[in-house]
Design a protein around this motif. Sequence first.
Motif, PDB file in Angstrom:
ATOM      1  N   ASP A  44       0.828  -1.201   0.000  1.00  0.00           N
ATOM      2  CA  ASP A  44       0.000   0.000   0.000  1.00  0.00           C
ATOM      3  C   ASP A  44       0.866   1.255   0.000  1.00  0.00           C
ATOM      4  O   ASP A  44       2.095   1.184   0.021  1.00  0.00           O
ATOM      5  CB  ASP A  44      -0.974  -0.012   1.180  1.00  0.00           C
ATOM      6  N   SER A  45       0.203   2.395  -0.024  1.00  0.00           N
ATOM      7  CA  SER A  45       0.931   3.663  -0.128  1.00  0.00           C
ATOM      8  C   SER A  45       1.795   3.924   1.103  1.00  0.00           C
ATOM      9  O   SER A  45       2.867   4.517   0.986  1.00  0.00           O
ATOM     10  CB  SER A  45      -0.033   4.820  -0.360  1.00  0.00           C
ATOM     11  N   LEU A  49       5.749   4.469   0.765  1.00  0.00           N
ATOM     12  CA  LEU A  49       6.407   5.666   1.287  1.00  0.00           C
ATOM     13  C   LEU A  49       7.539   5.281   2.245  1.00  0.00           C
ATOM     14  O   LEU A  49       8.623   5.870   2.205  1.00  0.00           O
ATOM     15  CB  LEU A  49       5.386   6.557   1.993  1.00  0.00           C
ATOM     16  N   THR A  66       5.900   7.669  -5.735  1.00  0.00           N
ATOM     17  CA  THR A  66       5.154   6.879  -6.717  1.00  0.00           C
ATOM     18  C   THR A  66       6.025   5.830  -7.401  1.00  0.00           C
ATOM     19  O   THR A  66       5.530   5.080  -8.251  1.00  0.00           O
ATOM     20  CB  THR A  66       4.556   7.801  -7.793  1.00  0.00           C
ATOM     21  N   TRP A  69       4.817   2.373  -7.979  1.00  0.00           N
ATOM     22  CA  TRP A  69       3.793   2.194  -9.005  1.00  0.00           C
ATOM     23  C   TRP A  69       4.363   2.460 -10.390  1.00  0.00           C
ATOM     24  O   TRP A  69       3.970   1.830 -11.366  1.00  0.00           O
ATOM     25  CB  TRP A  69       2.589   3.087  -8.713  1.00  0.00           C
TER      26      TRP A  69
END
Length: 95
Positions: A44-45, A49, A66, A69
Amino acid sequence: MPVPTTGHTTESLTTWLAERIALYLKRQPAEIDPDVPLAEYGLDSVAALSLCGDIEDDFDLVIEPTAAWDYPTVHALAGHLVEELAAEAAKDGGA
């Protein structure tokens, strides 16, 4: 003048990334297939991060959050990091 090498290879970064991602996903590094998109593992983000923070801490390299991704597999991300590290080394060497 030869381009300085960073000492990092796609293979060494693939191993480092798999270990780091496995830690965030509470899996064993051997369970992380370097050709499977990280999103399929549930990255997940927050974990992405954190991974960027680890990259900055361990390699003194700032990458966009990002990146997980933009380069969705361990192999793709490792390849990107090798290029970025080589660019930084060339920039530093040319200063």
